[in-house]
Enzyme design. Structure first.
Site, PDB file in Angstrom:
ATOM      1  N   SER A  64      -5.293  -1.663 -11.321  1.00  0.00           N
ATOM      2  CA  SER A  64      -5.408  -1.661 -12.781  1.00  0.00           C
ATOM      3  C   SER A  64      -6.753  -2.170 -13.287  1.00  0.00           C
ATOM      4  O   SER A  64      -7.035  -2.084 -14.472  1.00  0.00           O
ATOM      5  CB  SER A  64      -4.274  -2.483 -13.422  1.00  0.00           C
ATOM      6  OG  SER A  64      -4.507  -3.861 -13.272  1.00  0.00           O
ATOM      7  N   LYS A 101      -6.428  -9.265 -15.651  1.00  0.00           N
ATOM      8  CA  LYS A 101      -6.716  -8.344 -16.762  1.00  0.00           C
ATOM      9  C   LYS A 101      -7.914  -8.848 -17.560  1.00  0.00           C
ATOM     10  O   LYS A 101      -8.323  -9.997 -17.447  1.00  0.00           O
ATOM     11  CB  LYS A 101      -5.515  -8.242 -17.719  1.00  0.00           C
ATOM     12  CG  LYS A 101      -4.247  -7.686 -17.092  1.00  0.00           C
ATOM     13  CD  LYS A 101      -4.355  -6.211 -16.804  1.00  0.00           C
ATOM     14  CE  LYS A 101      -3.106  -5.647 -16.190  1.00  0.00           C
ATOM     15  NZ  LYS A 101      -2.967  -5.870 -14.771  1.00  0.00           N
TER      16      LYS A 101
END
Length: 146
Positions: A64, A101
């Site tokens: 991701s 993230k």
């Protein structure tokens, strides 16, 4: 699947590591003469770690964060004492699970954004617990394992 971190039960504190450094830059274009190079010593800890007692290395799992140049198996240098800021890549704990993230925190809006368009943003829901565990300051990638 969100990027996860492997072996989180026991993060490893960073120890000093000094390696030889050939001064100058290696060209990625046309070759340059290799004569007259100088070798000095480079302390990787001094280069990568500002707060040794609160800095850990963690292995990234998942895809991701590929848009940020972070790939499955990369080692992340994570500083727990740095105050996170908008745009930082962070390690966050979301409902007891760790994830890596990019932090978005502007105008009262808080979310954790992946760097891969196939994954959704993480926007905390009412009552959901999200805690920033540390700030990713560097990454290390192996191209060949021995």
């Amino acid at each position: 699947m969100y990027s996860s971190l492997r072996n989180l039960s026991s993060p490893v504190p960073v120890a000093s590591l000094v390696l030889p450094l050939v001064e100058g830059r290696v060209r990625a274009g046309f070759p340059s003469p290799a004569e007259d190079f100088v070798i000095t010593r480079l302390d990787l800890t001094a280069l990568l770690v500002k707060h040794p007692l609160t800095t850990f290395m963690m292995e990234l799992g998942g895809d991701s964060m590929i848009g940020a140049g972070l790939y499955d198996g990369d080692l992340l240098v994570v500083d727990k004492v740095l105050k996170e800021a908008h745009g930082d890549i962070v390690i966050a704990e979301v409902d007891g699970e760790f994830t890596c993230k990019r932090l978005f925190h502007r105008n009262g809006i808080f979310m954790l954004r992946p760097e891969n368009p196939t994954y959704p943003d993480i926007r905390p829901k009412p009552g959901q617990i999200v805690e920033i565990w540390g700030v990713v300051t560097s990454s290390i990638r192996r191209f060949r394992k021995w």
